[in-house]
Design an enzyme around this catalytic site. Structure first.
Site, PDB file in Angstrom:
ATOM      1  N   LYS A   1      13.592 -55.977 115.740  1.00  0.00           N
ATOM      2  CA  LYS A   1      13.891 -55.964 114.303  1.00  0.00           C
ATOM      3  C   LYS A   1      13.770 -54.580 113.671  1.00  0.00           C
ATOM      4  CE  LYS A   1      13.294 -60.741 112.960  1.00  0.00           C
ATOM      5  NZ  LYS A   1      12.787 -61.473 114.149  1.00  0.00           N
TER       6      LYS A   1
ATOM      7  N   GLU B   1      12.897 -60.884 102.571  1.00  0.00           N
ATOM      8  CA  GLU B   1      12.284 -62.192 102.761  1.00  0.00           C
ATOM      9  C   GLU B   1      11.951 -62.314 104.238  1.00  0.00           C
ATOM     10  OE1 GLU B   1      15.808 -62.567 101.947  1.00  0.00           O
ATOM     11  OE2 GLU B   1      16.553 -63.270 103.877  1.00  0.00           O
TER      12      GLU B   1
ATOM     13  N   SER C   1      14.097 -59.929 123.502  1.00  0.00           N
ATOM     14  CA  SER C   1      14.048 -59.468 122.116  1.00  0.00           C
ATOM     15  C   SER C   1      12.648 -59.129 121.602  1.00  0.00           C
ATOM     16  CB  SER C   1      14.693 -60.511 121.194  1.00  0.00           C
ATOM     17  OG  SER C   1      14.078 -61.776 121.361  1.00  0.00           O
TER      18      SER C   1
HETATM   19  C1  PLP Z   1      13.424 -62.574 114.610  1.00  0.00           C
HETATM   20  C2  PLP Z   1      13.498 -62.678 116.076  1.00  0.00           C
HETATM   21  C3  PLP Z   1      14.609 -63.254 116.728  1.00  0.00           C
HETATM   22  C4  PLP Z   1      15.744 -63.903 115.989  1.00  0.00           C
HETATM   23  O1  PLP Z   1      16.453 -63.064 115.141  1.00  0.00           O
HETATM   24  P1  PLP Z   1      17.918 -62.543 115.500  1.00  0.00           P
HETATM   25  O2  PLP Z   1      18.399 -61.929 114.248  1.00  0.00           O
HETATM   26  O3  PLP Z   1      18.722 -63.727 115.933  1.00  0.00           O
HETATM   27  O4  PLP Z   1      17.772 -61.566 116.600  1.00  0.00           O
HETATM   28  C5  PLP Z   1      14.633 -63.265 118.101  1.00  0.00           C
HETATM   29  N1  PLP Z   1      13.608 -62.765 118.837  1.00  0.00           N
HETATM   30  C6  PLP Z   1      12.529 -62.203 118.250  1.00  0.00           C
HETATM   31  C7  PLP Z   1      11.452 -61.669 119.116  1.00  0.00           C
HETATM   32  C8  PLP Z   1      12.437 -62.145 116.864  1.00  0.00           C
HETATM   33  O5  PLP Z   1      11.347 -61.593 116.286  1.00  0.00           O
END
Ligand code: PLP
Length: 396
Positions: free
Chosen positions: A92, A114, A379
């Site tokens: 993020k 938010e 992610s």
């Molecule tokens: C917020 C988050 C997501 C989902 O958000 P996307 O905008 O779909 O990427 C996925 N994995 C992690 C670790 C997150 O913090």
């Protein structure tokens, strides 16, 4: 027909999805934002500052890690893109660093955002502290109670966390509050955390996350001699990490793109967030896209045990690429994701975020060819999910 999947038309539509549905009062804001993005974010000055921060503050490039034991298990070559190693623990921050530079360039001093689970709130508070800007984060009342560590992190980073009066859909309440605040304070900068909201946000966030696939191309070339994988897999909440991981590959038709949605208790259980499988075209705040919908046209409350995927609508770019067949959607249940989290921990010594575990779990549901090169976008890291993991696996 647009020539590239990444191109929107003049009104901000990807195919039939997207657009800029905003209150009339905010129309100048989104127009000003688009103009600033187009004129500033492709200059050398921006490029230098952004790249320096990604390197020294975020810790990029993140490694592309060959997962040996996982590869052996599935009979293919699996590479993990290690977004879990980014500062603040997930992808993020790539976006919040980019947008805070844009906000600063636009002369903004007050940032609003938010957050659901608090991850985007933390990533926003982090860059506001970095730049010395004011930060207000709206969060559902229930989420404030449930996500104490992230609330504490935001406060430590000098953000003001404001409770959105909570119904059953805390993130939606928080979004509504943030938009209300923006309407009342149109001089503030609304920092959106995924490829959602009105045009140009989906385009801007996808661009700032595109660093993920730019690095994948280069790293894969160094490691394997070819720059495009056979398959790229990413989980989709709003869809920013997936957009970033797919970005360079959308228009290169060779590789398959696999978007993994959270199916909660099961796609048809009535407790699911598998928007890309169940969703119908509809208008959510700011755009036309796929979203969960009940018979009466109300937005259905999503469910997923992974807070980052528990969102009722995916971004218009994903709606478009799934509708046209460029990307394929797979749904994974809570149970399946939890098992995949344990598997990665035990096979590779990496505890993934529960969101990322959805992407890993899709490996068992895809048609894999022997020796396929598969990139899974990891992610985020699992620290925030330890309570969930321990509840599920009490006898480890
Ligand atoms: C917020 C988050 C997501 C989902 O958000 P996307 O905008 O779909 O990427 C996925 N994995 C992690 C670790 C997150 O913090």
């Amino acid at each position: 027909m647009n020539t590239s999947y990444l191109e929107t038309d003049a009104l901000g539509f990807y195919g039939e999805f997207g657009g800029a549905y905003v209150p009339e009062l905010l129309r100048p804001n989104v127009e000003e934002l688009e103009a600033a993005f187009n004129s500033y974010c492709f200059t050398e000055a921006f490029e230098n500052e952004y790249t320096d921060l990604l390197r020294d503050f975020v810790g990029r490039p993140t490694p592309l890690y060959y997962a040996n034991r996982l590869s052996e298990k599935y009979g293919v070559h699996i590479y993990l893109k290690r977004e879990d190693l980014c500062h603040t623990g997930a992808h993020k921050v790539n976006n919040t660093v980019g947008q805070i530079l844009l906000a600063k360039h636009m002369g903004k001093t007050d940032i609003i955002a938010e957050t659901g689970a608090g991850q985007h709130g933390v990533a926003t508070a982090t860059v506001c502290a970095l730049m010395g800007l004011n930060c207000i984060v709206y969060m559902g009342e229930k989420d404030i109670e449930r996500q104490t560590p992230n609330v504490q992190r935001m406060k430590m980073l000098v953000a003001e966390v404001r409770a959105a009066v909570s119904g059953s859909k805390p993130l939606k309440d928080a979004t509504n509050e943030a938009i209300r605040h923006w309407r009342n304070h149109p001089d503030s900068y609304y920092l959106i955390g995924s490829v959602v909201g009105p045009h140009p946000y989906p385009k801007i966030v996808a661009y700032f996350q595109s660093v993920i696939s730019k690095e994948i191309e280069q790293q894969l070339l160094e490691k394997t001699g070819k720059s495009s994988p056979d398959k790229v897999v990413a989980c989709v909440g709003g869809g920013s990490n997936a957009a970033g991981a797919f970005y360079e590959f959308y228009d290169n038709k060779n590789g398959a793109l696999v978007a993994v949605a959270a199916a909660g208790f099961g796609v048809h259980s009535g407790k699911s967030a598998a928007t890309s499988v169940l969703g119908t075209p509809a208008v959510l705040p700011g755009r036309l896209t796929l979203r969960m919908q009940e018979e009466d046209g109300q937005v259905a409350a999503p469910h997923s045990s992974s807070a980052g995927l528990d969102y009722p609508g995916i971004g218009p770019l994903h709606a478009h690429t799934i509708a046209t067949g460029r990307a394929k959607a797979i749904a994974i249940t809570d149970e399946e994701a939890l098992e995949a989290a344990l598997e990665l921990s035990r096979l590779e010594g990496i505890i993934p975020a529960l969101e990322s575990a959805h992407a890993l779990s899709a490996l068992g549901k895809m048609k894999l060819q022997k020796d396929d090169v598969v990139v899974v976008n990891l992610s985020g890291r699992g620290d925030k999910d330890m309570n969930t993991y321990m509840d599920k696996f009490p006898n480890l």
